[in-house]
Motif scaffolding. Structure first.
Motif, PDB file in Angstrom:
ATOM      1  N   TYR A   1       0.840  -1.201   0.000  1.00 48.61           N
ATOM      2  CA  TYR A   1       0.000   0.000   0.000  1.00 48.61           C
ATOM      3  C   TYR A   1       0.876   1.251   0.000  1.00 48.61           C
ATOM      4  O   TYR A   1       0.579   2.233  -0.682  1.00 48.61           O
ATOM      5  N   GLY A   2       1.953   1.211   0.767  1.00 55.74           N
ATOM      6  CA  GLY A   2       2.830   2.375   0.846  1.00 55.74           C
ATOM      7  C   GLY A   2       3.455   2.721  -0.485  1.00 55.74           C
ATOM      8  O   GLY A   2       3.620   3.900  -0.816  1.00 55.74           O
ATOM      9  N   ARG A   3       3.804   1.703  -1.284  1.00 53.98           N
ATOM     10  CA  ARG A   3       4.412   1.978  -2.584  1.00 53.98           C
ATOM     11  C   ARG A   3       3.460   2.712  -3.516  1.00 53.98           C
ATOM     12  O   ARG A   3       3.894   3.426  -4.420  1.00 53.98           O
ATOM     13  N   GLY A   4       2.151   2.548  -3.311  1.00 56.58           N
ATOM     14  CA  GLY A   4       1.178   3.242  -4.146  1.00 56.58           C
ATOM     15  C   GLY A   4       0.501   4.406  -3.464  1.00 56.58           C
ATOM     16  O   GLY A   4      -0.496   4.931  -3.967  1.00 56.58           O
TER      17      GLY A   4
ATOM     18  N   LEU B   1     -15.033 -10.076 -12.622  1.00 58.75           N
ATOM     19  CA  LEU B   1     -15.131  -9.222 -13.807  1.00 58.75           C
ATOM     20  C   LEU B   1     -14.697  -7.800 -13.487  1.00 58.75           C
ATOM     21  O   LEU B   1     -13.963  -7.165 -14.266  1.00 58.75           O
ATOM     22  N   ALA B   2     -15.143  -7.288 -12.340  1.00 58.45           N
ATOM     23  CA  ALA B   2     -14.766  -5.918 -11.967  1.00 58.45           C
ATOM     24  C   ALA B   2     -13.270  -5.810 -11.716  1.00 58.45           C
ATOM     25  O   ALA B   2     -12.624  -4.836 -12.122  1.00 58.45           O
ATOM     26  N   SER B   3     -12.720  -6.808 -11.048  1.00 57.21           N
ATOM     27  CA  SER B   3     -11.313  -6.759 -10.706  1.00 57.21           C
ATOM     28  C   SER B   3     -10.435  -6.809 -11.943  1.00 57.21           C
ATOM     29  O   SER B   3      -9.566  -5.946 -12.148  1.00 57.21           O
ATOM     30  N   TRP B   4     -10.663  -7.796 -12.792  1.00 59.02           N
ATOM     31  CA  TRP B   4      -9.820  -7.945 -13.982  1.00 59.02           C
ATOM     32  C   TRP B   4     -10.166  -6.927 -15.063  1.00 59.02           C
ATOM     33  O   TRP B   4      -9.300  -6.500 -15.828  1.00 59.02           O
ATOM     34  N   GLY B   5     -11.439  -6.532 -15.123  1.00 49.90           N
ATOM     35  CA  GLY B   5     -11.851  -5.634 -16.189  1.00 49.90           C
ATOM     36  C   GLY B   5     -11.609  -4.168 -15.903  1.00 49.90           C
ATOM     37  O   GLY B   5     -11.515  -3.362 -16.835  1.00 49.90           O
ATOM     38  N   TYR B   6     -11.493  -3.798 -14.608  1.00 50.68           N
ATOM     39  CA  TYR B   6     -11.357  -2.373 -14.306  1.00 50.68           C
ATOM     40  C   TYR B   6     -10.309  -2.087 -13.231  1.00 50.68           C
ATOM     41  O   TYR B   6      -9.392  -1.291 -13.436  1.00 50.68           O
TER      42      TYR B   6
ATOM     43  N   SER C   1      -5.388   0.211 -11.310  1.00 48.22           N
ATOM     44  CA  SER C   1      -4.331   0.286 -10.302  1.00 48.22           C
ATOM     45  C   SER C   1      -2.960   0.404 -10.954  1.00 48.22           C
ATOM     46  O   SER C   1      -2.079   1.078 -10.427  1.00 48.22           O
ATOM     47  N   ARG C   2      -2.789  -0.236 -12.094  1.00 46.84           N
ATOM     48  CA  ARG C   2      -1.506  -0.090 -12.797  1.00 46.84           C
ATOM     49  C   ARG C   2      -1.296   1.364 -13.220  1.00 46.84           C
ATOM     50  O   ARG C   2      -0.185   1.898 -13.132  1.00 46.84           O
ATOM     51  N   PHE C   3      -2.378   2.006 -13.641  1.00 46.65           N
ATOM     52  CA  PHE C   3      -2.291   3.392 -14.093  1.00 46.65           C
ATOM     53  C   PHE C   3      -2.124   4.352 -12.916  1.00 46.65           C
ATOM     54  O   PHE C   3      -1.271   5.259 -12.957  1.00 46.65           O
ATOM     55  N   ARG C   4      -2.895   4.162 -11.843  1.00 45.18           N
ATOM     56  CA  ARG C   4      -2.911   5.113 -10.724  1.00 45.18           C
ATOM     57  C   ARG C   4      -1.823   4.847  -9.686  1.00 45.18           C
ATOM     58  O   ARG C   4      -1.288   5.787  -9.095  1.00 45.18           O
TER      59      ARG C   4
ATOM     60  N   ALA D   1       0.198  -3.178 -10.599  1.00 46.42           N
ATOM     61  CA  ALA D   1      -1.034  -3.925 -10.365  1.00 46.42           C
ATOM     62  C   ALA D   1      -0.842  -5.053  -9.361  1.00 46.42           C
ATOM     63  O   ALA D   1      -1.769  -5.815  -9.101  1.00 46.42           O
ATOM     64  N   ASP D   2       0.360  -5.167  -8.795  1.00 48.57           N
ATOM     65  CA  ASP D   2       0.637  -6.286  -7.890  1.00 48.57           C
ATOM     66  C   ASP D   2      -0.291  -6.308  -6.684  1.00 48.57           C
ATOM     67  O   ASP D   2      -0.764  -7.373  -6.266  1.00 48.57           O
ATOM     68  N   LEU D   3      -0.543  -5.135  -6.086  1.00 52.46           N
ATOM     69  CA  LEU D   3      -1.393  -5.085  -4.904  1.00 52.46           C
ATOM     70  C   LEU D   3      -2.793  -5.575  -5.232  1.00 52.46           C
ATOM     71  O   LEU D   3      -3.384  -6.357  -4.482  1.00 52.46           O
TER      72      LEU D   3
END
Length: 354
Positions: free
Chosen positions: A19-22, A172-177, A182-185, A189-191
């Motif tokens: 969490y701290g890394r993001g 669907l929500a997790s993989w689709g959005y 999270s990768r973008f923000r 996306a690891d977390l």
């Protein structure tokens, strides 16, 4: 393979570092999730907190402060101790404008005493915390010990095990959005991949309610949230048991309230076990939780040390409709876990927002 920036496999013991890394992008990430802040406010409102500045509240796993703000909305003027294990998340939280009665403390749940955080508290809020704990039942017992007798705990978290539609919706929500966002923000996306797997293996609704009861909580209730997160995100409510004399006073207050209000629906005998609804069906989005109970005329138990304490609504059968959530469609935070297999994203189109 891990995204750039991740340096170790994520486990319950070190998830706070992920969490701290993001942390720098976390507020932007949750802002992109429709309904995230509304749902936190729904859960804190359901606690039925009254007492204003007399209350002393604990926000466990406060992150960047979204749950802290939700507690203050439910109990303006209260003293709030906000705790998180990540110094980076707390750094973001502390830069915001807070009332003087809000304090932030870096600590894990297991080391609160060493950090100077001692009970009793008039209410505890734990958003997306319990599903991250190495041992949820031990954690719940620690939380119970921090509460004043009769005081509520609200757990705001994901629970998808045991319900196929919930698992599919979350996958669907997790993989689709959420994972792509999270990768973008957050820069990785690891977390979110970890959380997707973690929720898949975490307690479902029935398991969580039984775990709370085994940990010593009473009057355990479950409410879900509206939108696509219905039956994916829940408010789990429980109280530390009252002292015996206060239990008797509350029962007498209920009887007096029923006699004074002939229009009040009488208590309905419990149905046969085979006809009883499951916990997943017991509380819909409109359920107001403890906030829907009749106001108590019973003074609170005298606290140790002579500190005044707030009042909490007594449990009863009356329910009042919950105020409607904001106009945001009900989506949820990326801090969740899904029931999908993390190695193979599910087939199908990603969910349509709104």
């Amino acid at each position: 393979m891990n995204d750039a920036g991740a340096t170790e496999p994520i486990r319950p013991a070190n998830v706070h570092r992920a969490y701290g890394r993001g942390a720098a992008g976390f507020d932007g990430f949750v802002k992109s999730i429709p309904g995230y802040h509304n749902h936190l406010r729904m859960s804190t409102t359901r606690m039925g907190l009254t007492g204003g500045s007399r209350l002393r509240l604990l926000d466990l796993g406060c992150g960047t402060g979204a749950s802290t703000a939700a507690l203050l909305d439910a109990a303006p003027g209260a003293e709030v101790v906000a705790v998180d294990a990540s110094p980076d998340m707390l750094s973001v939280a502390r830069r915001k404008n807070w009332p003087p009665r809000v304090s932030f403390v870096q600590s894990r749940l297991e080391t609160l005493s060493e950090a100077g955080v001692e009970g009793p508290f008039d209410g505890i809020f734990a958003a997306y915390l319990v599903s991250n704990l190495p041992d949820a039942e031990i954690g719940l017992r620690r939380i119970l010990s921090l509460l004043r007798p009769g005081a509520p705990l609200a757990i705001h978290d994901y629970a998808v095990a045991g319900r196929l539609t919930s698992r599919v919706r979350w996958a669907l929500a997790s993989w689709g959005y959420l994972i792509p966002m999270s990768r973008f923000r957050l820069g990785s996306a690891d977390l979110l991949r970890y959380r997707t797997h973690r929720v898949r293996t975490a307690d479902g609704v029935e398991s969580m309610t039984h775990r709370m009861q085994r940990a010593g909580f009473e009057d355990v209730r479950v409410q879900t949230v509206p939108g696509w997160q219905q039956h994916v995100v829940y408010t789990f409510l429980g109280r530390r048991p009252d002292e015996p004399d206060v239990v008797g006073q509350r029962q007498a207050a209920r009887a007096a309230a029923a006699a004074a209000d002939p229009e009040r629906e009488p208590d309905v005998p419990a149905p046969d076990v085979e006809d009883a609804p499951g916990p997943e069906d017991a509380g819909g989005p409109e359920d107001a939780g403890y906030a829907g109970d009749a106001p108590s005329a019973v003074p609170p138990a005298a606290p140790s040390g002579g500190r005044p304490t707030g009042r909490f609504a007594i449990a009863g059968t009356d329910r009042t409709p919950e105020p409607a959530a904001d106009d945001e469609p009900g989506a949820d935070t990326g801090e969740s876990l899904g029931d999908a297999d993390i190695d193979t994203p599910p087939e199908g189109n990603p969910p349509v927002r709104g």
